[in-house]
Motif scaffolding. Structure first.
Motif, PDB file in Angstrom:
ATOM      1  N   GLN A   1       0.858  -1.139   0.154  1.00 29.23           N
ATOM      2  CA  GLN A   1       0.012  -0.113  -0.063  1.00 29.23           C
ATOM      3  C   GLN A   1       1.132   1.381   0.289  1.00 29.23           C
TER       4      GLN A   1
ATOM      5  N   LEU B   1      -4.379  -4.684  -4.193  1.00 28.38           N
ATOM      6  CA  LEU B   1      -5.194  -3.452  -4.693  1.00 28.38           C
ATOM      7  C   LEU B   1      -6.496  -4.694  -4.438  1.00 28.38           C
TER       8      LEU B   1
ATOM      9  N   ASP C   1     -11.736  -6.511  -4.427  1.00 31.08           N
ATOM     10  CA  ASP C   1     -12.782  -4.801  -4.023  1.00 31.08           C
ATOM     11  C   ASP C   1     -13.200  -4.058  -5.926  1.00 31.08           C
TER      12      ASP C   1
ATOM     13  N   SER D   1     -11.807  -0.825  -6.928  1.00 28.52           N
ATOM     14  CA  SER D   1     -10.630  -0.216  -7.239  1.00 28.52           C
ATOM     15  C   SER D   1     -10.100  -1.097  -8.428  1.00 28.52           C
TER      16      SER D   1
ATOM     17  N   ILE E   1     -11.484   1.463 -11.114  1.00 29.51           N
ATOM     18  CA  ILE E   1     -10.953   2.433 -11.086  1.00 29.51           C
ATOM     19  C   ILE E   1      -9.284   1.885 -11.927  1.00 29.51           C
ATOM     20  N   ILE E   2      -8.532   1.104 -11.243  1.00 26.05           N
ATOM     21  CA  ILE E   2      -7.389   0.299 -12.366  1.00 26.05           C
ATOM     22  C   ILE E   2      -7.718   0.885 -14.104  1.00 26.05           C
TER      23      ILE E   2
ATOM     24  N   LEU F   1      -6.944  12.357 -13.218  1.00 28.45           N
ATOM     25  CA  LEU F   1      -6.782  10.902 -12.969  1.00 28.45           C
ATOM     26  C   LEU F   1      -7.039  10.693 -11.184  1.00 28.45           C
ATOM     27  N   ILE F   2      -5.757  11.101 -10.511  1.00 22.79           N
ATOM     28  CA  ILE F   2      -5.303  10.820  -8.811  1.00 22.79           C
ATOM     29  C   ILE F   2      -6.964  11.821  -8.083  1.00 22.79           C
TER      30      ILE F   2
ATOM     31  N   ALA G   1     -10.307   9.837  -8.326  1.00 20.68           N
ATOM     32  CA  ALA G   1      -9.468   8.383  -8.416  1.00 20.68           C
ATOM     33  C   ALA G   1     -10.263   8.705  -6.277  1.00 20.68           C
ATOM     34  N   GLY G   2      -9.147   9.611  -5.945  1.00 24.54           N
ATOM     35  CA  GLY G   2      -9.373   9.594  -4.342  1.00 24.54           C
ATOM     36  C   GLY G   2     -10.939   9.992  -3.855  1.00 24.54           C
TER      37      GLY G   2
ATOM     38  N   GLY H   1     -12.898   6.987  -4.462  1.00 22.85           N
ATOM     39  CA  GLY H   1     -12.949   6.726  -2.811  1.00 22.85           C
ATOM     40  C   GLY H   1     -13.797   7.381  -1.718  1.00 22.85           C
ATOM     41  N   GLY H   2     -13.369   7.730  -2.136  1.00 27.69           N
ATOM     42  CA  GLY H   2     -14.642   8.316  -0.576  1.00 27.69           C
ATOM     43  C   GLY H   2     -15.638   8.948  -0.193  1.00 27.69           C
TER      44      GLY H   2
ATOM     45  N   SER I   1     -17.236   6.679  -1.920  1.00 29.78           N
ATOM     46  CA  SER I   1     -17.529   5.208  -1.895  1.00 29.78           C
ATOM     47  C   SER I   1     -18.103   5.120  -0.369  1.00 29.78           C
ATOM     48  N   TYR I   2     -16.974   5.575   0.290  1.00 29.47           N
ATOM     49  CA  TYR I   2     -17.104   5.332   2.074  1.00 29.47           C
ATOM     50  C   TYR I   2     -18.718   5.573   2.993  1.00 29.47           C
ATOM     51  N   TYR I   3     -19.218   7.161   1.992  1.00 26.72           N
ATOM     52  CA  TYR I   3     -20.460   6.890   2.852  1.00 26.72           C
ATOM     53  C   TYR I   3     -21.993   5.982   1.601  1.00 26.72           C
TER      54      TYR I   3
END
Lengths: 183, 181
Positions: free
Chosen positions: A38, A129, A145, A148, A151-152, A169-170, A173-174, A177-178, A180-182
């Motif tokens: 990671q 990942l 996952d 992930s 996104i890849i 892109l980074i 993707a962040g 990801g954020g 997806s938490y909610y």
């Protein structure tokens, strides 16, 4: 700290053919540095965000994580040593190195190897990942996952096909990801 | 002294605004050193760039050292080299310190998970781009595939593979030369 200096001297002197070839050498020594897969993935993301040569960024990152600012400085200086030795030597002797066929021949081999090394690291990152296995022989195919994986694939295609800025892109993707938490 | 200060400034500037890899520095260097201050010719700059790629080490740094050495001797080499790596070192250590402070839980872990996936995607893309430029014949494809497999199954380490690949490159080229004559 001495181990890190020696490791980055080795990486510098074996690091033919650019930052990605060096990145594969860093990945090979990652365990010795106490770097997780990671953290290696985060290093590659930071390389895309922070300006500068990949090798310098990587040496600073690995040094900082394993021993703080002093170690970061030592690792960075160690990876610089080959340049500081080679340039004065070459200008002193002025031998026309490119006239010898051996140098480009060796570089062709190394560049081909670098392609395979980077591809393998990318595949190992994917395994870790997406499927949470660090060793391909232990792949069970259970919990995956999918976000992930998505996104890849998307980032690889977006970068190759549409030349979208890696920084963007980074960030996207962040954000994804954020979100997806909610969910 | 003035030349050294100028060299340092140019490389500091180029190093600060160059993302993902050192080669992107080149256009800035060319504009500042070849066109504006005419300290070095374009031919020399590009010859050093090619040369830097054939040596081990950080290519952008080797290139900066060559240019600095040509323009102002050993002191020029040192200031150009320092300018080329200083921004990366300062920004990266600051970024890594911030990164170390991040709690890897909850929503931050989810953000990082997304970023790590993007990072893997970018590596696939880099590998593909490198493959397109470097895999031209049977031997290079064979070497790449062998290194891929041996690394994936953790059979040989990267330094060993790089040394073997250099030897294979030499042998293949040598045997092809013999066929020509």
């Amino acid at each position: 700290m001495l181990a890190i200096i020696v490791a980055f001297l080795k990486i510098g002197f074996l690091g033919f053919g650019g930052g990605y070839a060096m990145l594969s050498l860093i990945f090979a020594e990652a365990e010795r540095f106490g770097l997780t897969v990671q953290q290696f993935a985060d290093l590659n993301a930071l390389d895309g965000i922070i300006p500068g040569p990949i090798a310098i960024n990587s040496a600073t990152y690995v040094g900082q994580l394993s021993g703080g600012l002093g170690t970061a400085l030592a690792a960075t200086l160690a990876v610089c040593v080959p340049s500081l030795i080679i340039v004065p030597l070459y200008t002193h002797f002025e031998t026309k190195l490119n006239d010898h066929w051996q140098v480009p021949a060796m570089l062709n081999g190394i560049k081909a190897a670098a392609v395979g090394l980077i591809m393998a690291i990318a595949a190992l990152l994917l395994l870790t990942l997406v499927f949470q296995v660090t060793d391909i022989t232990r792949w069970s195919g259970k919990s995956a996952d999918w976000l992930s994986l998505l996104i890849i694939l998307f980032v690889a295609i977006a970068d190759l096909r549409w030349q979208i800025n890696p920084l963007l892109l980074i960030l996207m993707a962040g954000l994804l990801g954020g979100l997806s938490y909610y969910l | 002294m003035q030349t050294n200060w100028r060299l340092f400034k140019v490389y500091l500037l180029a190093g600060t605004f160059t993302f993902s890899g050192g080669m992107a520095m080149l256009p800035v260097i060319e504009r500042e050193l070849c066109q504006k201050s005419q300290l070095i010719s374009k031919d020399d700059l590009y010859e050093y760039t090619t040369l830097a790629q054939t040596f081990p080490g950080v290519i952008a740094l080797t290139n900066a050292c060559f240019v600095g050495k040509k323009i102002n001797g050993t002191s020029g080499m040192l200031v150009a080299g320092l300018g080329a790596i200083l921004p990366a070192f300062v920004l990266m250590s600051a970024a890594t310190m911030l990164y170390q402070q991040l709690p890897q839980t909850g929503v931050i872990l989810s953000v990082l998970t997304g970023i790590r996936a993007a990072s893997a995607g970018l590596l696939f893309s880099a590998a593909y781009t490198l493959a397109r430029y470097n895999l031209r014949d049977f031997w290079s494809i064979f070497l790449a595939l062998a290194c891929f497999g041996l690394t994936l199954f953790n059979l040989l380490s990267a330094p060993t593979l790089i040394i073997i690949a250099a030897v294979v490159g030499l042998l293949v080229n040598w045997s092809q030369r013999k066929e020509f004559h």
